[in-house]
Design a protein around this motif. Structure first.
Motif, PDB file in Angstrom:
ATOM      1  N   ALA A   1       0.922  -1.224   0.041  1.00  0.00           N
ATOM      2  CA  ALA A   1      -0.110  -0.064  -0.029  1.00  0.00           C
ATOM      3  C   ALA A   1       0.845   1.207   0.138  1.00  0.00           C
ATOM      4  N   GLU A   2       1.606   1.364  -1.174  1.00  0.00           N
ATOM      5  CA  GLU A   2       2.541   2.817  -1.149  1.00  0.00           C
ATOM      6  C   GLU A   2       1.988   3.723  -2.094  1.00  0.00           C
ATOM      7  N   LEU A   3       2.019   4.803  -1.913  1.00  0.00           N
ATOM      8  CA  LEU A   3       1.337   6.120  -2.672  1.00  0.00           C
ATOM      9  C   LEU A   3       2.650   6.511  -3.458  1.00  0.00           C
ATOM     10  N   HIS A   4       2.280   6.454  -4.860  1.00  0.00           N
ATOM     11  CA  HIS A   4       3.305   6.856  -5.857  1.00  0.00           C
ATOM     12  C   HIS A   4       2.970   8.077  -6.291  1.00  0.00           C
ATOM     13  N   VAL A   5       3.807   9.303  -5.886  1.00  0.00           N
ATOM     14  CA  VAL A   5       3.778  10.453  -6.402  1.00  0.00           C
ATOM     15  C   VAL A   5       4.034  10.639  -7.738  1.00  0.00           C
ATOM     16  N   GLU A   6       3.042  11.346  -8.370  1.00  0.00           N
ATOM     17  CA  GLU A   6       3.301  11.565  -9.819  1.00  0.00           C
ATOM     18  C   GLU A   6       3.783  12.564 -10.251  1.00  0.00           C
ATOM     19  N   LYS A   7       4.478  12.473 -11.479  1.00  0.00           N
ATOM     20  CA  LYS A   7       5.074  13.653 -11.985  1.00  0.00           C
ATOM     21  C   LYS A   7       3.979  14.872 -12.479  1.00  0.00           C
ATOM     22  N   CYS A   8       4.091  15.989 -12.044  1.00  0.00           N
ATOM     23  CA  CYS A   8       3.077  16.834 -12.597  1.00  0.00           C
ATOM     24  C   CYS A   8       3.675  18.068 -13.301  1.00  0.00           C
ATOM     25  N   TYR A   9       3.280  18.571 -14.285  1.00  0.00           N
ATOM     26  CA  TYR A   9       3.586  19.788 -14.927  1.00  0.00           C
ATOM     27  C   TYR A   9       2.565  20.973 -14.873  1.00  0.00           C
ATOM     28  N   VAL A  10       3.287  22.266 -14.694  1.00  0.00           N
ATOM     29  CA  VAL A  10       2.631  23.348 -14.487  1.00  0.00           C
ATOM     30  C   VAL A  10       2.796  24.760 -15.470  1.00  0.00           C
ATOM     31  N   LEU A  11       2.224  25.483 -15.761  1.00  0.00           N
ATOM     32  CA  LEU A  11       2.207  26.507 -16.379  1.00  0.00           C
ATOM     33  C   LEU A  11       3.095  27.356 -15.802  1.00  0.00           C
ATOM     34  N   THR A  12       4.303  28.085 -16.505  1.00  0.00           N
ATOM     35  CA  THR A  12       5.089  28.989 -15.996  1.00  0.00           C
ATOM     36  C   THR A  12       4.307  30.437 -16.020  1.00  0.00           C
ATOM     37  N   ASN A  49      -3.644   4.583  -6.542  1.00  0.00           N
ATOM     38  CA  ASN A  49      -3.083   6.075  -5.956  1.00  0.00           C
ATOM     39  C   ASN A  49      -4.321   6.782  -5.411  1.00  0.00           C
ATOM     40  N   ALA A  50      -5.249   6.914  -6.184  1.00  0.00           N
ATOM     41  CA  ALA A  50      -6.346   7.757  -5.986  1.00  0.00           C
ATOM     42  C   ALA A  50      -7.171   7.258  -4.318  1.00  0.00           C
ATOM     43  N   TRP A  51      -7.050   5.851  -4.365  1.00  0.00           N
ATOM     44  CA  TRP A  51      -7.489   5.358  -3.078  1.00  0.00           C
ATOM     45  C   TRP A  51      -6.823   5.681  -1.719  1.00  0.00           C
ATOM     46  N   LEU A  52      -5.128   5.540  -2.058  1.00  0.00           N
ATOM     47  CA  LEU A  52      -4.417   5.670  -1.022  1.00  0.00           C
ATOM     48  C   LEU A  52      -4.308   7.370  -0.740  1.00  0.00           C
ATOM     49  N   SER A  53      -4.242   7.925  -1.615  1.00  0.00           N
ATOM     50  CA  SER A  53      -4.334   9.364  -1.484  1.00  0.00           C
ATOM     51  C   SER A  53      -5.420   9.998  -0.488  1.00  0.00           C
ATOM     52  N   PHE A  56     -16.606   2.989  -1.493  1.00  0.00           N
ATOM     53  CA  PHE A  56     -15.810   2.397  -0.228  1.00  0.00           C
ATOM     54  C   PHE A  56     -14.346   3.019   0.089  1.00  0.00           C
ATOM     55  N   THR A  57     -13.992   3.902  -0.809  1.00  0.00           N
ATOM     56  CA  THR A  57     -12.506   4.528  -0.655  1.00  0.00           C
ATOM     57  C   THR A  57     -12.578   5.208   0.948  1.00  0.00           C
ATOM     58  N   PRO A  58     -11.532   4.961   1.712  1.00  0.00           N
ATOM     59  CA  PRO A  58     -11.290   5.242   3.049  1.00  0.00           C
ATOM     60  C   PRO A  58     -11.056   6.753   2.972  1.00  0.00           C
TER      61      PRO A  58
END
Ligand code: ADP
Ligand code: ZN
Ligand code: ZN
Length: 742
Positions: free
Chosen positions: A120-131, A298-302, A319-321
Motif C-alpha cells: 500500500a504505497e502511494l506513488h507521487v506522480e510527475k506533474c507539469y504546471v504553466l509558468t 493512488n487515488a484510493w491511498l491519497s 468504499f474509498t477510505p
C-alpha cells in the motif's frame, strides 16, 4: 508470538474473496507482523492449491476444527488496517444486508492492486504546471504548432496543472508537445509533488452569487456538517446543483475535511472535473474503471492518507477510505448505474447513506429526477428535501410537446413536421439533438419473401444490423456474424431492415441535410479512447449542427447551443413488464429535455408518439416530473410495490433448461417452511429473456411489507441454499432491492 498464554495457539479467522459464505480459520504465522494484529489487515493464506489474499476478521483461541487440520497464515501484508473501524463495520453490515459473502464484500472495497497483495504505497506522480509566461500567453501565438497549442490550451483550461496520468488520458501522444513547451519556458515540471502549490489556498476562482434557493440549500447542509443527515436536492438540469455542491464543499474543505463525490458514469467526470479544478486549488483524486490499477490505487491511498481532499469517482469509489470524512455527495442519485448488477449487487446510494450514518457526516443526493425511493424517504421524513425550482442565471425551461405521428408520413423514423423543425432550427444557426435509445442500423433483419428473422442462437433476441461494420450482432451476448445478403431460409427473398437504430437515422440525416455536420454518440461510435472527448469538444465549439445519440446523451453534458431536442421513439418505453419502467422513462425524458436551451436561448422538446393520450406522457408534460412521481408513488402504494414493500430476487441459470426451475422450486419449498411473518414467494418463473448467452434463466421473487421479515427469512434460507444438491448444477445469485426484474 505464535503461542498465547495458555499455550494454546491463536486462531486467525479470515475472510477470503470467494463466493463462500463462511470464514476460514488459520494458525498464526511463524513470522510475526510488524504492527498490532488488528481486524482489516491483509494476509496471504494458502488456499486450495495456491494462495489468496485474505482479510483478518478476528483472532480467537478456538476453532471448530482441530488445530492439526488448520494451515498457517503465510504472510502479513499490512502494518495496520487500511480501513477504519467504522468502514469495517460498514462492510460487515453490507455483507449481512445483501447476504453476500464477506470476502467478496471486502474485496470490493479495495482497488484491484491491493486485492492482489501489492504494497500500500502511494506513488507521487510527475506533474507539469504553466509558468507565468505560459499563463499569460495567448494560445493563438502557437497557431503554427497545433499540437503545442492544444496542450497549452488544455493547461490553461485545467487550472494550469496536469499530472502524467491526466495527460495520458487526454491524449496518449502528449510528450513531444510538452517537451517543446518546456523548452519555450511556457511549462515546467512541478516540484511540489502532490501538495497543492499554495497549501493555504483552497479555492481558486470565486463562487457565483447564489440565488435564494441555492442559498437555502447551501445553508441547510452547512448547518448540519459534523452530523449525519440525508438531503435530497431536487433541481432541474441547469438549476445550479453543481454550484451548490461546490459551495458546500468549500465549507467542508475549510474545516480540513474530505469530500467523496460519486457520479453514475465516467463520461460525466471530465466536465465536472474541469469545473472542480477551476474552482478548487486542492488536489483532486479521480477514480473510475478507465484508469489503470496503479492510478486507482493512488487515488484510493491519497484519500486514505489525507493527501487529497476531494475524490470524484464512480460506483466502485464508494468504499474509498477517508482520513477526515466530511461529506458524501451522490450526483444523479436516480441513475441505474449506481446499482451494481453482478457479483456483490449493492446500491451505491443506499450504502452511501449507511456509510454517512456510521461516519456521522451528511450525505447529499442530487437529481433533476429523484428516484421514487428517495422521494418516499422524504415523505417519511428520513431525508430532508431541498429544492431548486428554477434554472439558474437567465436560462428558461424548455417547452415539452407531444408530436402525434399516427398516420403521418415518415422518412426513416423522422416525421415531416420534425424535419421542418430541424430545418428551421439549423437556419437560426442553433444545434439540434436527436435521441434514440437503440444502437446499430436496425434492430431486426427480416425476409420480405418468407418472414425469416435473424435471431441469436444463444439468446431469445433478434440480431441487430450493424451496417457500417457489415455485421449482425447480438446485443445481449455479443455474438457476431457477417451481414448476409440472401435469406438463409427461402434463398430467394429480399432481406429488409426493420425498425430504426442510430446508424440508420444518421444516414437519413446525412441525406436530408448534406451540408450539415452530424455527430453520432453511442457506444459504437465512442469505442475508441478519446473519441467521446473529441466529439464533445467539437460540439461545444459549435462545429456540429446535429447531435444524434443514445442514452449517453441523457447524462450531464452541457450543450448550450442546442435549442431543439427530439425524442424519436418515446413509445418503445411505454410497454414493459417491469414496474420500474415508467419511472425510468419519465427520468429519461426529463434528463434528455434538460440538454436543451441551457444558455440564454429557450429550448423546445418534441416527442414523437403514437400514444399521445398516454397518462404517463400527459402527466409528465402538463404537470412535470414531481406530479408524475406523486402519481407513480400512489400507484406503487396501491399495488404494494417498492418502496412500499421490500423485494429480493433469486436468479438461477444453467445450460440445462430443466435445472434452474428445479433448484428454485426446492428453495421455494424451503422458504415456505421457514417463513415467519408475511412474505410472498412468487415463482419460479422464466426470466423475461429466458435464454441468454446459451443459458436458461429463471427467477424466484420474495416480497414483504416488512423488511425485517424478509431479511429474517433470508438469514435462515441462505446457508441452506449452498447445501442443496441442485445448487451445484446452476449458477445462482441473490439480488436485494432489485431495480431490474429482467
Ligand atoms: P446543474 O448542476 O443543476 O445542472 P449547474 O450548477 O451546472 O446546474 O448550473 C447551470 C449553469 O448555471 C452553469 O453554467 C452555472 O455556471 C450557472 N449558474 C449556477 N448558479 C448560478 C447563479 N447563482 N448565478 C448565475 N449562474 C449560475
Ligand atoms: Zn426468406
Ligand atoms: Zn445473443
Amino acid at each position: 508470538m505464535a503461542k498465547s498464554h495458555g499455550g494454546k495457539e491463536l486462531i486467525f479467522r479470515v475472510a477470503i474473496p470467494a463466493p463462500l459464505y463462511r470464514l476460514f480459520d488459520y494458525l498464526a504465522p511463524l513470522e510475526p507482523g510488524p504492527g498490532p494484529l488488528l481486524p482489516g489487515i491483509r494476509l496471504e493464506v494458502p488456499f486450495g492449491k495456491g494462495s489468496k489474499i485474505a482479510f483478518l476478521i478476528a483472532i480467537t483461541h478456538h476453532s471448530e476444527f482441530d488445530n492439526s487440520k488448520l494451515k498457517r497464515i503465510a504472510r502479513i501484508l499490512d502494518d495496520e488496517p487500511l480501513l477504519s473501524v467504522k468502514d469495517l463495520r460498514l462492510l460487515h453490515w453490507a455483507s449481512s444486508y445483501y447476504h453476500h459473502p464477506i470476502g467478496e464484500v471486502f474485496s470490493a472495497a479495495f482497488p484491484v492492486s491491493l486485492r492482489q497483495g501489492k504494497p500500500a504505497e502511494l506513488h507521487v506522480e510527475k506533474c507539469y504546471v504553466l509558468t507565468e509566461e505560459g499563463q499569460a500567453i495567448d494560445s493563438n501565438r502557437l497557431n503554427r504548432a497545433p499540437k503545442q497549442k492544444s496542450v497549452l490550451e488544455k493547461f490553461q483550461s485545467h487550472a494550469g496543472r496536469l499530472s502524467e496520468t491526466e495527460l495520458s488520458l487526454w491524449n496518449e501522444n502528449w510528450r513531444p508537445a510538452v517537451k517543446a513547451l518546456i523548452d519555450k519556458q511556457l511549462l515546467r515540471i512541478d516540484q511540489s509533488g502532490d501538495a497543492p502549490a499554495d497549501a493555504g489556498l483552497l479555492v481558486r476562482d470565486s463562487a457565483l452569487q447564489s440565488n435564494p434557493h441555492q442559498q437555502a440549500a447551501i445553508a441547510a447542509v452547512r448547518e448540519s456538517l459534523d452530523q449525519f443527515g440525508v438531503f435530497l436536492l431536487e433541481g432541474v438540469t441547469g438549476s445550479g446543483k453543481t454550484e451548490v455542491y461546490m459551495q458546500i464543499i468549500r465549507h467542508v474543505l475549510e474545516r480540513g475535511q474530505q469530500v467523496l463525490v460519486l457520479l453514475p458514469e465516467i463520461t460525466l467526470t471530465p466536465q465536472l472535473e474541469e469545473r472542480f479544478r477551476q474552482r478548487f486549488a486542492v488536489t483532486i483524486a479521480i477514480s473510475h474503471s478507465k484508469l489503470t490499477d496503479g492510478q486507482r490505487q493512488n487515488a484510493w491511498l491519497s484519500m486514505q492518507q489525507g493527501v487529497c481532499s476531494i475524490l470524484l469517482g464512480t460506483r466502485s469509489a464508494l468504499f474509498t477510505p477517508l482520513k477526515k470524512p466530511g461529506l458524501i455527495i451522490l450526483d444523479e442519485e436516480h441513475d441505474a448505474s449506481f446499482k451494481q448488477q453482478e457479483g456483490f449487487r449493492f446500491s451505491t446510494r443506499d450504502v452511501a447513506v449507511v456509510r454517512g450514518k456510521l461516519l456521522n457526516i451528511p450525505v447529499l443526493l442530487g437529481s433533476a429526477t429523484p428516484s421514487l425511493e428517495s422521494l418516499h424517504n422524504v415523505d417519511q421524513r428520513r431525508y430532508r428535501f431541498l429544492h431548486l425550482p428554477e434554472r439558474a442565471g437567465n436560462a428558461t425551461a424548455p417547452v415539452l410537446q407531444l408530436l402525434d405521428i399516427r398516420n403521418k408520413r415518415m422518412q426513416e423514423g423522422l416525421s415531416e413536421a420534425l424535419i421542418e423543425d430541424i430545418r428551421k432550427t439549423l437556419a437560426r444557426n442553433e444545434q439540434v439533438l436527436l435521441f434514440l435509445n437503440r444502437r446499430g442500423y436496425a434492430p431486426t433483419l427480416i425476409c420480405h419473401g418468407c418472414g425469416w428473422v435473424g435471431r441469436c442462437r444463444r439468446c431469445d433476441a433478434n440480431l441487430v444490423i450493424h451496417y457500417d461494420e457489415g455485421l449482425l450482432r447480438c446485443h445481449h451476448c455479443g455474438k457476431e456474424q457477417p451481414l448476409i445478403q440472401r435469406c438463409p431460409a427461402c434463398k430467394t427473398g429480399e432481406l429488409t431492415p426493420l425498425g430504426m437504430g442510430t446508424e440508420r437515422v444518421e444516414k437519413v440525416l446525412a441525406a436530408l441535410f448534406p451540408d450539415r455536420t452530424v455527430v453520432r454518440l453511442d457506444r459504437d461510435s465512442t469505442q475508441r479512447k478519446g473519441a467521446l472527448e473529441k466529439y464533445l469538444q467539437q460540439i461545444s465549439q459549435g462545429r456540429v449542427d446535429i447531435i444524434l445519440g443514445t442514452q449517453m446523451l441523457a447524462k450531464g453534458h452541457h450543450f448550450p447551443n442546442v435549442t431543439l431536442v427530439a425524442i424519436l421513439d418515446v413509445d418503445s418505453g411505454l410497454f414493459s413488464i417491469d414496474f420500474h419502467a415508467a419511472e425510468k422513462l419519465a427520468q429519461m425524458i426529463v434528463q434528455v429535455s434538460g440538454r436543451a436551451g441551457r444558455a440564454e436561448k429557450p429550448g423546445k422538446v418534441i416527442m414523437q408518439t403514437r400514444k399521445p393520450e398516454h397518462p404517463l406522457l400527459t402527466t409528465l408534460i402538463r404537470q412535470g416530473y414531481s406530479d408524475f412521481a406523486r402519481t407513480a408513488l400512489a400507484e406503487r402504494k396501491e399495488a404494494s410495490l417498492p418502496p412500499f414493500s421490500y423485494q429480493a430476487l433469486l436468479r438461477a441459470q444453467a445450460l440445462d433448461g430443466k435445472m434452474p426451475p428445479l433448484f428454485l422450486e426446492a428453495i421455494g419449498k424451503l422458504a415456505r417452511q421457514y417463513s415467519r411473518g408475511h412474505i410472498q414467494i412468487l415463482g419460479p418463473v422464466p426470466a423475461p429473456m429466458t435464454k441468454r448467452a446459451g443459458l436458461y434463466r429463471y427467477q424466484l421473487l420474495f416480497q414483504s411489507s416488512k423488511r425485517q421479515d424478509l431479511h429474517g427469512l433470508l438469514d435462515t434460507l441462505m446457508p441452506e441454499i449452498e447445501k442443496l444438491k441442485q445448487a451445484k448444477k446452476v449458477r445462482w445469485s441473490l439480488d436485494i432491492d432489485p431495480v431490474d426484474l429482467y
